[in-house]
Design a protein around this motif. Structure first.
Motif, PDB file in Angstrom:
ATOM      1  N   SER A   1      -3.166 -19.674  -0.386  1.00  0.00           N
ATOM      2  CA  SER A   1      -4.196 -20.140  -1.314  1.00  0.00           C
ATOM      3  C   SER A   1      -5.533 -19.552  -0.905  1.00  0.00           C
ATOM      4  O   SER A   1      -5.765 -19.238   0.254  1.00  0.00           O
ATOM      5  CB  SER A   1      -4.263 -21.670  -1.326  1.00  0.00           C
ATOM      6  OG  SER A   1      -4.605 -22.165  -0.035  1.00  0.00           O
ATOM      7  N   GLN A   2      -6.414 -19.390  -1.881  1.00  0.00           N
ATOM      8  CA  GLN A   2      -7.724 -18.807  -1.592  1.00  0.00           C
ATOM      9  C   GLN A   2      -8.851 -19.722  -2.055  1.00  0.00           C
ATOM     10  O   GLN A   2      -8.738 -20.464  -3.024  1.00  0.00           O
ATOM     11  CB  GLN A   2      -7.874 -17.440  -2.265  1.00  0.00           C
ATOM     12  CG  GLN A   2      -7.820 -17.445  -3.778  1.00  0.00           C
ATOM     13  CD  GLN A   2      -8.393 -16.160  -4.381  1.00  0.00           C
ATOM     14  OE1 GLN A   2      -9.559 -15.803  -4.147  1.00  0.00           O
ATOM     15  NE2 GLN A   2      -7.556 -15.452  -5.155  1.00  0.00           N
ATOM     16  N   GLU A   3      -9.961 -19.631  -1.326  1.00  0.00           N
ATOM     17  CA  GLU A   3     -11.212 -20.295  -1.691  1.00  0.00           C
ATOM     18  C   GLU A   3     -12.333 -19.522  -1.031  1.00  0.00           C
ATOM     19  O   GLU A   3     -12.106 -18.771  -0.068  1.00  0.00           O
ATOM     20  CB  GLU A   3     -11.215 -21.749  -1.198  1.00  0.00           C
ATOM     21  CG  GLU A   3     -11.146 -21.863   0.323  1.00  0.00           C
ATOM     22  CD  GLU A   3     -10.898 -23.285   0.792  1.00  0.00           C
ATOM     23  OE1 GLU A   3     -11.836 -23.864   1.378  1.00  0.00           O
ATOM     24  OE2 GLU A   3      -9.787 -23.802   0.577  1.00  0.00           O
ATOM     25  N   GLN A   4     -13.545 -19.680  -1.532  1.00  0.00           N
ATOM     26  CA  GLN A   4     -14.653 -18.967  -0.918  1.00  0.00           C
ATOM     27  C   GLN A   4     -14.952 -19.537   0.457  1.00  0.00           C
ATOM     28  O   GLN A   4     -14.965 -20.754   0.656  1.00  0.00           O
ATOM     29  CB  GLN A   4     -15.911 -19.021  -1.794  1.00  0.00           C
ATOM     30  CG  GLN A   4     -17.055 -18.171  -1.227  1.00  0.00           C
ATOM     31  CD  GLN A   4     -18.185 -17.942  -2.193  1.00  0.00           C
ATOM     32  OE1 GLN A   4     -18.115 -18.365  -3.349  1.00  0.00           O
ATOM     33  NE2 GLN A   4     -19.234 -17.265  -1.746  1.00  0.00           N
TER      34      GLN A   4
ATOM     35  N   PRO B   1     -20.395 -25.964  -3.754  1.00  0.00           N
ATOM     36  CA  PRO B   1     -18.987 -25.644  -4.035  1.00  0.00           C
ATOM     37  C   PRO B   1     -18.874 -24.818  -5.319  1.00  0.00           C
ATOM     38  O   PRO B   1     -19.731 -24.884  -6.211  1.00  0.00           O
ATOM     39  CB  PRO B   1     -18.336 -27.020  -4.187  1.00  0.00           C
ATOM     40  CG  PRO B   1     -19.469 -27.931  -4.559  1.00  0.00           C
ATOM     41  CD  PRO B   1     -20.691 -27.390  -3.878  1.00  0.00           C
ATOM     42  N   ASN B   2     -17.804 -24.013  -5.400  1.00  0.00           N
ATOM     43  CA  ASN B   2     -17.570 -23.218  -6.606  1.00  0.00           C
ATOM     44  C   ASN B   2     -16.079 -22.932  -6.716  1.00  0.00           C
ATOM     45  O   ASN B   2     -15.296 -23.235  -5.808  1.00  0.00           O
ATOM     46  CB  ASN B   2     -18.368 -21.913  -6.582  1.00  0.00           C
ATOM     47  CG  ASN B   2     -17.935 -20.999  -5.446  1.00  0.00           C
ATOM     48  OD1 ASN B   2     -16.855 -20.419  -5.476  1.00  0.00           O
ATOM     49  ND2 ASN B   2     -18.791 -20.880  -4.426  1.00  0.00           N
ATOM     50  N   ASN B   3     -15.702 -22.336  -7.820  1.00  0.00           N
ATOM     51  CA  ASN B   3     -14.294 -22.022  -8.073  1.00  0.00           C
ATOM     52  C   ASN B   3     -14.049 -20.519  -8.152  1.00  0.00           C
ATOM     53  O   ASN B   3     -13.164 -20.063  -8.878  1.00  0.00           O
ATOM     54  CB  ASN B   3     -13.837 -22.690  -9.380  1.00  0.00           C
ATOM     55  CG  ASN B   3     -13.906 -24.200  -9.291  1.00  0.00           C
ATOM     56  OD1 ASN B   3     -13.457 -24.783  -8.304  1.00  0.00           O
ATOM     57  ND2 ASN B   3     -14.493 -24.823 -10.310  1.00  0.00           N
ATOM     58  N   ARG B   4     -14.828 -19.738  -7.429  1.00  0.00           N
ATOM     59  CA  ARG B   4     -14.654 -18.282  -7.472  1.00  0.00           C
ATOM     60  C   ARG B   4     -13.272 -17.885  -6.956  1.00  0.00           C
ATOM     61  O   ARG B   4     -12.771 -18.430  -5.967  1.00  0.00           O
ATOM     62  CB  ARG B   4     -15.715 -17.587  -6.635  1.00  0.00           C
ATOM     63  CG  ARG B   4     -17.120 -17.673  -7.199  1.00  0.00           C
ATOM     64  CD  ARG B   4     -18.071 -16.776  -6.418  1.00  0.00           C
ATOM     65  NE  ARG B   4     -19.432 -16.897  -6.926  1.00  0.00           N
ATOM     66  CZ  ARG B   4     -20.456 -17.419  -6.257  1.00  0.00           C
ATOM     67  NH1 ARG B   4     -20.267 -17.876  -5.031  1.00  0.00           N
ATOM     68  NH2 ARG B   4     -21.637 -17.490  -6.795  1.00  0.00           N
ATOM     69  N   LEU B   5     -12.703 -16.890  -7.622  1.00  0.00           N
ATOM     70  CA  LEU B   5     -11.444 -16.296  -7.187  1.00  0.00           C
ATOM     71  C   LEU B   5     -11.612 -14.788  -7.139  1.00  0.00           C
ATOM     72  O   LEU B   5     -12.443 -14.211  -7.833  1.00  0.00           O
ATOM     73  CB  LEU B   5     -10.305 -16.653  -8.155  1.00  0.00           C
ATOM     74  CG  LEU B   5      -9.923 -18.133  -8.272  1.00  0.00           C
ATOM     75  CD1 LEU B   5      -8.858 -18.309  -9.351  1.00  0.00           C
ATOM     76  CD2 LEU B   5      -9.412 -18.674  -6.930  1.00  0.00           C
TER      77      LEU B   5
ATOM     78  N   PRO C   1     -13.255 -14.494   0.209  1.00  0.00           N
ATOM     79  CA  PRO C   1     -12.350 -15.633   0.341  1.00  0.00           C
ATOM     80  C   PRO C   1     -11.778 -15.793   1.750  1.00  0.00           C
ATOM     81  O   PRO C   1     -11.676 -14.838   2.520  1.00  0.00           O
ATOM     82  CB  PRO C   1     -11.229 -15.288  -0.643  1.00  0.00           C
ATOM     83  CG  PRO C   1     -11.196 -13.800  -0.654  1.00  0.00           C
ATOM     84  CD  PRO C   1     -12.609 -13.327  -0.404  1.00  0.00           C
TER      85      PRO C   1
ATOM     86  N   ALA D   1      -5.327 -19.017  -7.630  1.00  0.00           N
ATOM     87  CA  ALA D   1      -5.789 -19.915  -6.577  1.00  0.00           C
ATOM     88  C   ALA D   1      -4.753 -20.066  -5.475  1.00  0.00           C
ATOM     89  O   ALA D   1      -5.099 -20.223  -4.301  1.00  0.00           O
ATOM     90  CB  ALA D   1      -6.143 -21.271  -7.166  1.00  0.00           C
ATOM     91  N   SER D   2      -3.455 -20.005  -5.820  1.00  0.00           N
ATOM     92  CA  SER D   2      -2.408 -20.124  -4.808  1.00  0.00           C
ATOM     93  C   SER D   2      -1.126 -19.523  -5.328  1.00  0.00           C
ATOM     94  O   SER D   2      -0.935 -19.334  -6.539  1.00  0.00           O
ATOM     95  CB  SER D   2      -2.188 -21.589  -4.420  1.00  0.00           C
ATOM     96  OG  SER D   2      -1.675 -22.322  -5.506  1.00  0.00           O
TER      97      SER D   2
END
Length: 844
Positions: free
Chosen positions: A464-467, A475-479, A450, A498-499
């Motif tokens: 907040s985090q995102e890949q 795009p993806n929703n990995r955490l 991330p 996510a945040s």
């Protein structure tokens, strides 16, 4: 006689351990016909449990089977299929299988193979083995799977002066050398070597015999550095792990021909010569540090991988990630002055972060179902570097005391057995009271990492985090559960959502991942970035933080989250930097800028001037010669600085390099500076032909692996088209360039702008030779990988796609090809987008 040959790998391979469980092997190899007939004969007697009624299946590849007996009864109907020897046999109980076989000796550097060297101008051979990951089946019929542990009695028939195997010699009579019975171990760790070798020997504090071997072509003094470090490292691991080294001896042998860097065969570790031998006359400080870490890596495997072994190759990281961590931990304990954790960050950290951001990258733990997929597992940036970085994160999160207690429990509970990652997590959780599996299973099973965005507004900090990606991606929703490691107690320990938002008043500088033990990067907003920059300018931040911050900015620019033009101004802030570890990242940053000016001569001249101006303060301070008693860090920094000055085409630096070359032999040159000096002379001399041919003659005649490596780096820097064509032709001449070194030469020629197109054409024109030579080797996928990282035009991208797309049916190449396309496409998109801004910044 049945000849078992290999045509092509099936998509899936059978796991044979479930139908036959070996308990003990008695193996004899006869090497008496190896040199003249290029054949080795052998017998193996396997005692084990037949589980499946009616058939015994063993791995066997490229073996000629002449006789099979089961329980002393001749079997006439055995046959071969898909690298298996299939033996019909009714019943399901303990059996004894006796097999007579032979194999053809080849130069493939796996299975059993010859190594070549010269003594007094005469060609000599020694014989060695390389069985990881699935090459034991090329040397004897067996169950060639990590979980199929057994004991081994090994003997050799040979007149070679020195015969080595996993265990000590117990008898030598009638031309047969027999070794002691091994502990329970996997087939890929079985090893032997036979040749005319010299030895240096010592004992550890606990009485373990330690030996270093090399051919007679090497100076005897070159064995001492490795010997000392091997003994001290075993003593360190004995204490750190709380479980003693499990064998009576530890042999380390430098092989003239070796595909990998080193291999952890239990009790008989094999190395490339450059990874073990330190000739006092030619070896640099950097090389000695490298040797020490390689030795520590392989010795840690005697516990991680050998004593306790993964059940299957999907858990390869249990071997390699840990050994990567331990090589730094051990050498840091033995040499605190080397600042090994900073080295860990600049080596493993940089490698992992740069590769793990490309879409399609493998996770640390990945399922495999074919031999080709196993070969592709050994991605140094992921299974080694990223995995080691994740384990460093765990060590920091639970504390070193709990980490050590967990490891001691792990080794004690599972010694001579096989495990999965969950077994390790359980031991670490019990020792620490923290749920290590809940943290780590996400990290090892998900690819990528991330980027944490840190935004401050109205007294509230939002994280907040995102890949994070570089190049085209889905795009993806990995955490991830991210240990934030902040320098401020107001920041939560873990960011799993996510945040998150927290109150954050005041003007304090915020650093996430302050100790650089987490596998993520941070995008600070302008306010928070400004606070960090003020501290850098004030000189109050530690060098490790300065290096980490610069590296993260490089990544953010590559990923398009910051404009690349800001790198020029950022580097100017580092103009007075004097720390070698930080300069490694500065040098990396300058390399990043090169791609923006690759096709613009005027812009390239500005970048060269910029690089020399950036380095000039340290160039003036350090000069070309070491001051009495200067720190080793300055000695290594001098090479980086002079490299910048030579890239900047500083007339004084070029003149000094040429004067030093004329006044000294290669052995007399400063070993840290030698490749730079050779490159400068080759690149700027008016008669490169004479210099290149003289250097190539030295290359062929030298026994020093480091000197040969320096010459290769130097001559491939030539700008002369005729010499470049000559060097390209040599790539397939294994008499001059050993197969183990082909990739080194190829990459150096690709890196040279004048040689890039020639090297790229050579790859396509000689792909059949590459496949024949490297198809079953771990370095096979290096060719598409490095080509993608160094090609620079849209035309080359189209050629890359056209050439490699049809090769995607090869499972050992498909990931490297797919990632190579994304890497190259992303790089070209970045150049198109940011080159005008970078050139404008350089012109200011």
């Amino acid at each position: 006689m049945l000849s078992i040959t290999h045509l092509c790998y099936t998509k899936y391979m059978n796991r044979l351990f479930s139908q036959f469980i070996p308990e003990h092997y008695t193996i004899q190899w006869n090497l008496s016909r190896a040199r003249d007939k290029r054949r080795i004969t052998g017998t193996t007697i396997i005692v084990g449990q037949q589980v499946v009624d009616g058939t015994i299946r063993l791995h066997a590849k490229d073996l000629s089977i002449s006789r099979v007996l089961v329980n002393q009864q001749e079997v006439s109907e055995f046959f071969a299929k898909n690298d298996e020897l299939i033996i019909p046999h009714p019943g399901a109980n303990q059996v004894t299988i006796a097999i007579e076989f032979s194999l053809r000796l080849t130069d493939a550097m796996h299975g059993i193979y010859p190594c070549y060297f010269k003594v007094d101008g005469k060609q000599r051979e020694l014989y060695a083995t390389q069985f990881e990951s699935h090459h034991a089946r090329e040397a004897f019929p067996c169950i060639d799977e990590p979980e199929a542990k057994a004991t081994f009695d090994i003997s050799l028939v040979s007149d070679q002066p020195v015969l080595l195997s996993n265990m000590p010699v117990v008898s030598q009579q009638s031309g047969v050398t027999t070794f002691a019975t091994t502990p329970r171990m996997s087939t890929y760790l079985v090893a032997f070597a036979a040749g005319d070798l010299q030895r240096a020997t010592t004992r550890t504090a606990s009485g373990i015999e330690v030996n270093v071997y090399a051919t007679m072509a090497q100076p005897a003094a070159s064995l001492s550095w490795a010997l000392d470090h091997a003994a001290r490292t075993i003593d360190f691991f004995n204490e750190y792990f709380g479980v003693p080294y499990p064998l009576p001896k530890s042999d380390h042998i430098a092989l003239p021909d070796f595909s990998s860097g080193a291999m952890e065969n239990w009790g008989l570790i094999t190395y490339r010569e450059i990874a073990l031998l330190a000739d006092p006359a030619t070896t640099s400080i950097s090389s000695k540090q490298y040797i020490a870490t390689v030795i520590a890596h392989e010795l840690s495997h005697q516990w991680f991988g050998n004593l306790v072994t993964m059940k299957w190759w999907n858990n390869l990281w249990l071997n390699e990630s840990f050994a990567t961590l331990m090589e730094y931990l051990a050498t840091d304990a033995l040499h605190p002055e080397w600042r090994q954790w900073d080295e860990f960050a600049s080596n493993e950290g940089v490698a992992a972060l740069r590769r793990d951001c490309i879409d399609g990258v493998q996770p640390v733990q990945v399922d495999v179902s074919s031999p080709a997929e196993i070969s592709a597992l050994f991605d140094g940036a992921i299974v080694y570097a990223k995995g080691g970085r994740l384990l460093r994160m765990v060590q920091t999160w639970i504390g070193d005391d709990a980490f050590r207690r967990g490891l001691t429990d792990y080794f004690t509970k599972f010694q001579y057995d096989n495990t999965t990652g969950d077994d390790l997590w359980q031991c670490l959780s019990t020792a620490s009271g923290k749920d290590v599996g809940a943290l780590m299973n996400t990290w090892i099973s998900q690819p990528g990492y991330p980027v944490v965005r840190a935004t401050l507004a109205d007294g509230k900090l939002t994280l907040s985090q995102e890949q994070f990606f570089v190049g085209p991606h889905q795009p993806n929703n990995r955490l991830w559960p991210i240990p934030l490691g902040a320098n401020d107690s107001r920041i939560p320990d873990i960011l799993a959502d996510a945040s998150v938002a927290v109150s954050y008043a005041g003007s304090d500088m915020l650093l996430l991942n302050a100790a650089n033990t987490g596998h993520f990067i941070t995008l600070y907003d302008d306010e928070l970035r400004g606070r960090i920059m003020r501290e850098i300018l004030a000189g109050t931040l530690e060098s490790s933080v300065r290096a980490q911050y610069l590296n993260e900015q490089l990544l953010l620019m590559r990923g398009g989250l910051l404009p690349s033009s800001t790198l020029v101004d950022l580097l100017s802030v580092y103009k007075n930097e004097s720390d070698q570890k930080v300069w490694e990242i500065i040098s990396l940053a300058l390399s990043e800028l090169k791609k923006f000016v690759d096709h613009d001569t005027a812009a390239e001249h500005m970048l060269r001037t910029f690089a020399a101006d950036l380095a000039r303060t340290q160039y003036t301070r350090l000069g070309w010669s070491a001051a009495p008693g200067e720190p080793e860090q300055d000695t290594k920094l001098r090479a980086i600085i002079i490299g910048c000055m030579l890239y900047g085409e500083d007339a004084g630096a070029i003149r000094q390099a040429r004067e030093l070359y004329r006044a000294n032999t290669l052995e007399q040159l400063d070993a840290e500076l030698r490749p730079l000096i050779i490159s400068a002379v080759v690149r700027h001399d008016q008669q490169p032909h004479n210099i290149v041919r003289t250097l190539l003659q030295m290359y062929e005649n030298s026994a020093s692996a480091e000197l040969r490596s320096d010459i290769a780096s130097g001559v491939t820097a030539t700008r002369d088209l005729g010499e470049l064509k000559h060097l390209i032709r040599l790539l397939t001449n294994t008499r001059v360039i050993r197969t183990q070194d082909t990739v080194h030469w190829f990459v150096d020629l690709l890196r040279n702008r004048e040689g890039r197109e020639l090297a790229w054409k050579w790859l396509r024109d000689n792909w059949r030779w590459i496949e024949k030579t490297f198809a079953s080797d771990k370095s096979h996928d290096y060719f598409p990988r490095y080509a993608a990282s160094l090609l620079m035009t849209r035309q080359q991208l189209a050629e890359y796609r056209e050439f490699f797309t049809p090769l995607r049916n090869d499972q050992s190449l498909v990931r490297a090809i797919d990632m190579g396309l994304l890497d190259l496409e992303g790089k070209l998109d970045l150049i198109d987008r940011d080159a005008p801004g970078v050139i404008a910044a350089l012109s200011r």
